[in-house]
Design a protein around this motif. Structure first.
Motif, PDB file in Angstrom:
ATOM      1  N   THR A   1       3.214 -38.609 -18.867  1.00  0.00           N
ATOM      2  CA  THR A   1       2.444 -37.837 -17.892  1.00  0.00           C
ATOM      3  C   THR A   1       1.512 -38.790 -17.150  1.00  0.00           C
ATOM      4  O   THR A   1       0.774 -39.551 -17.776  1.00  0.00           O
ATOM      5  N   ILE A   2       1.538 -38.743 -15.833  1.00  0.00           N
ATOM      6  CA  ILE A   2       0.729 -39.638 -15.004  1.00  0.00           C
ATOM      7  C   ILE A   2      -0.531 -38.903 -14.562  1.00  0.00           C
ATOM      8  O   ILE A   2      -0.453 -37.844 -13.927  1.00  0.00           O
ATOM      9  N   PRO A   3      -1.710 -39.437 -14.891  1.00  0.00           N
ATOM     10  CA  PRO A   3      -2.962 -38.741 -14.565  1.00  0.00           C
ATOM     11  C   PRO A   3      -3.216 -38.663 -13.059  1.00  0.00           C
ATOM     12  O   PRO A   3      -2.705 -39.467 -12.275  1.00  0.00           O
ATOM     13  N   ASP A   4      -4.028 -37.666 -12.689  1.00  0.00           N
ATOM     14  CA  ASP A   4      -4.588 -37.559 -11.337  1.00  0.00           C
ATOM     15  C   ASP A   4      -3.514 -37.456 -10.259  1.00  0.00           C
ATOM     16  O   ASP A   4      -3.662 -37.982  -9.149  1.00  0.00           O
ATOM     17  N   ALA A   5      -2.416 -36.772 -10.574  1.00  0.00           N
ATOM     18  CA  ALA A   5      -1.332 -36.605  -9.616  1.00  0.00           C
ATOM     19  C   ALA A   5      -0.659 -35.260  -9.862  1.00  0.00           C
ATOM     20  O   ALA A   5      -0.759 -34.688 -10.950  1.00  0.00           O
ATOM     21  N   ASP A   6       0.025 -34.750  -8.832  1.00  0.00           N
ATOM     22  CA  ASP A   6       0.771 -33.506  -8.991  1.00  0.00           C
ATOM     23  C   ASP A   6       2.260 -33.796  -8.771  1.00  0.00           C
ATOM     24  O   ASP A   6       2.731 -34.896  -9.100  1.00  0.00           O
ATOM     25  N   HIS A   7       3.005 -32.837  -8.228  1.00  0.00           N
ATOM     26  CA  HIS A   7       4.444 -33.052  -8.045  1.00  0.00           C
ATOM     27  C   HIS A   7       4.721 -34.268  -7.166  1.00  0.00           C
ATOM     28  O   HIS A   7       5.716 -34.980  -7.375  1.00  0.00           O
ATOM     29  N   TRP A   8       3.838 -34.529  -6.190  1.00  0.00           N
ATOM     30  CA  TRP A   8       4.070 -35.625  -5.259  1.00  0.00           C
ATOM     31  C   TRP A   8       3.463 -36.933  -5.759  1.00  0.00           C
ATOM     32  O   TRP A   8       2.874 -37.699  -4.998  1.00  0.00           O
ATOM     33  N   VAL A   9       3.650 -37.208  -7.029  1.00  0.00           N
ATOM     34  CA  VAL A   9       3.127 -38.429  -7.628  1.00  0.00           C
ATOM     35  C   VAL A   9       3.641 -39.675  -6.909  1.00  0.00           C
ATOM     36  O   VAL A   9       2.934 -40.686  -6.837  1.00  0.00           O
ATOM     37  N   VAL A  10       4.833 -39.625  -6.321  1.00  0.00           N
ATOM     38  CA  VAL A  10       5.369 -40.803  -5.630  1.00  0.00           C
ATOM     39  C   VAL A  10       4.628 -41.090  -4.327  1.00  0.00           C
ATOM     40  O   VAL A  10       4.734 -42.197  -3.790  1.00  0.00           O
TER      41      VAL A  10
END
Length: 299
Positions: free
Chosen positions: A248-257
Motif C-alpha cells: 500500500t502506497i501512502p498519501d495516494a488514491d487510485h491515481w497513484v501513478v
C-alpha cells in the motif's frame, strides 16, 4: 541512449501498433506497460525514465486504444490478450515483464492467466477487482452525459469517480491530478474515436479477476486511499496469486501513478530487476507541504 522503434501488427483484422525503446545495456526482460483504456503509447514518460536504463520498454496502442482501429463488437479480452502475445512474438523474446495499471491491470492479469510462461514478472497497480452496483450506475450516468455531448460534465464526473476527494484524507498532488485527469478525459471525448466504446466496454466487458494465478512472480500495489477498489479488496485479490506481494502506497488514491509517479516507476524498476522493495521511496509518506488553494471544482 535508447533507440525508438514503432511497429505495426494486426489481430482479428484490426491494425494496431507498439513502441519499443531499446536499451543496449539492459539487465532484465523487456517491460511492457499497460494503462487505462484511453492511455496511449506516449503516456508513460516517467516509466521510460526509470526503466530505460535497465530494460527495453514497450508501450502500445492496442486495438480500440490510441491510434489503433476500433475493436469489433462483442467481448474483447481474448482479442487484446492475443494482440499482446503477438507483440511478445514480434519482439522475439521468450518472456517479458508486464506492468498493468487500472484497466491495464485486468488486461495484464488476463494475459498472465492465458500464457504464464511468457510473463517473467507481473506488477499490477490500482486493480479494479471489485466494482459495486452503485459504481456501475455512476459510470452509466457519466456515459449518458457523454452521449448527450455534455463533455465537460462527463469529464468532471469520471475524474471525481476515479479519485478520493475527501479532504480529511491526505492525497499528494490531488488538485494537480484531478485537473490532469479531467482535462485528459475532455480531450479524449472530443478527439478520440474510442472514448464512448471504451466506457461502454468498461461497464459491460470487464476482465475476470477470479481463477487465481501460479508460477508468475507478482506484485500488487494500491494507493492507500483508492476509492475505485478499496485496498483491502485489492489485498484479497493478491492472495489469489500464489506467492504474490501486496504493498500500500501512502498519501495516494487510485491515481497513484500521477500523484507519486517517480516513486511508482522506481518501485517497478526494483521489482523487475529483483531489487529490494522494502526500501522503496513509495513506501514513505509524503511531506505535507500543502497544496495551492483553488476552487471546489479544482478548476
Amino acid at each position: 541512449m535508447s533507440e525508438e522503434t514503432i511497429r505495426s501488427l494486426s489481430v482479428s483484422g484490426v491494425p494496431y501498433s507498439y513502441r519499443l525503446l531499446r536499451q543496449p545495456d539492459r539487465i532484465t526482460e523487456p517491460v511492457m506497460v499497460l494503462g487505462g483504456a484511453l492511455q496511449g503509447m506516449f503516456g508513460w514518460p516517467q516509466m521510460e525514465d526509470h526503466l530505460g536504463p535497465v530494460a527495453d520498454v514497450v508501450t502500445a496502442d492496442l486495438p480500440g486504444m490510441g491510434s489503433a482501429d476500433p475493436l469489433p463488437p462483442g467481448p474483447s479480452i481474448d482479442i487484446l490478450c492475443t494482440a499482446i502475445e503477438r507483440i511478445i512474438d514480434d519482439l522475439e523474446v521468450p518472456q517479458i515483464n508486464l506492468f498493468g495499471f487500472s484497466y491495464g491491470a485486468g488486461l495484464a492479469f488476463s494475459c498472465a492467466q492465458r500464457f504464464p510462461g511468457r510473463i517473467a514478472r507481473l506488477a499490477l497497480g490500482g486493480v479494479p477487482a471489485h466494482v459495486s452496483a452503485a459504481q456501475l450506475e455512476y459510470w452509466r450516468l457519466a456515459a449518458d452525459h457523454l452521449a448527450r455531448g455534455e463533455v465537460e460534465t462527463f469529464a468532471r464526473l469520471v475524474a471525481e469517480g476515479l479519485m478520493c476527494l475527501d479532504e480529511d484524507r491526505f492525497v499528494t498532488r490531488r488538485r494537480l491530478a484531478f485537473r490532469y485527469v479531467r482535462r485528459s478525459l475532455a480531450h479524449a471525448a472530443r478527439h478520440s474515436p474510442h472514448t464512448a466504446d471504451s466506457l461502454r466496454r468498461g461497464l459491460s466487458d470487464r476482465p475476470d479477476f477470479s481463477g487465481g494465478l501460479t508460477g508468475v512472480p507478482t506484485l500488487v500495489f494500491s494507493g492507500e486511499h483508492d476509492t475505485v477498489t478499496a485496498p483491502p479488496r485489492q489485498r484479497d485479490f493478491a492472495t489469489s496469486i500464489k506467492g504474490s506481494r501486496f504493498l500500500t502506497i501512502p498519501d495516494a488514491d487510485h491515481w497513484v501513478v500521477l500523484e507519486r509517479p517517480q516513486d511508482v516507476a522506481d518501485l517497478a524498476a526494483r521489482f523487475f530487476t529483483d531489487g529490494p522493495l522494502s526500501s522503496a521511496p513509495c513506501l514513505t509518506p509524503v511531506a505535507r507541504e500543502g497544496e495551492p488553494a483553488t476552487d471546489p471544482a479544482y478548476a
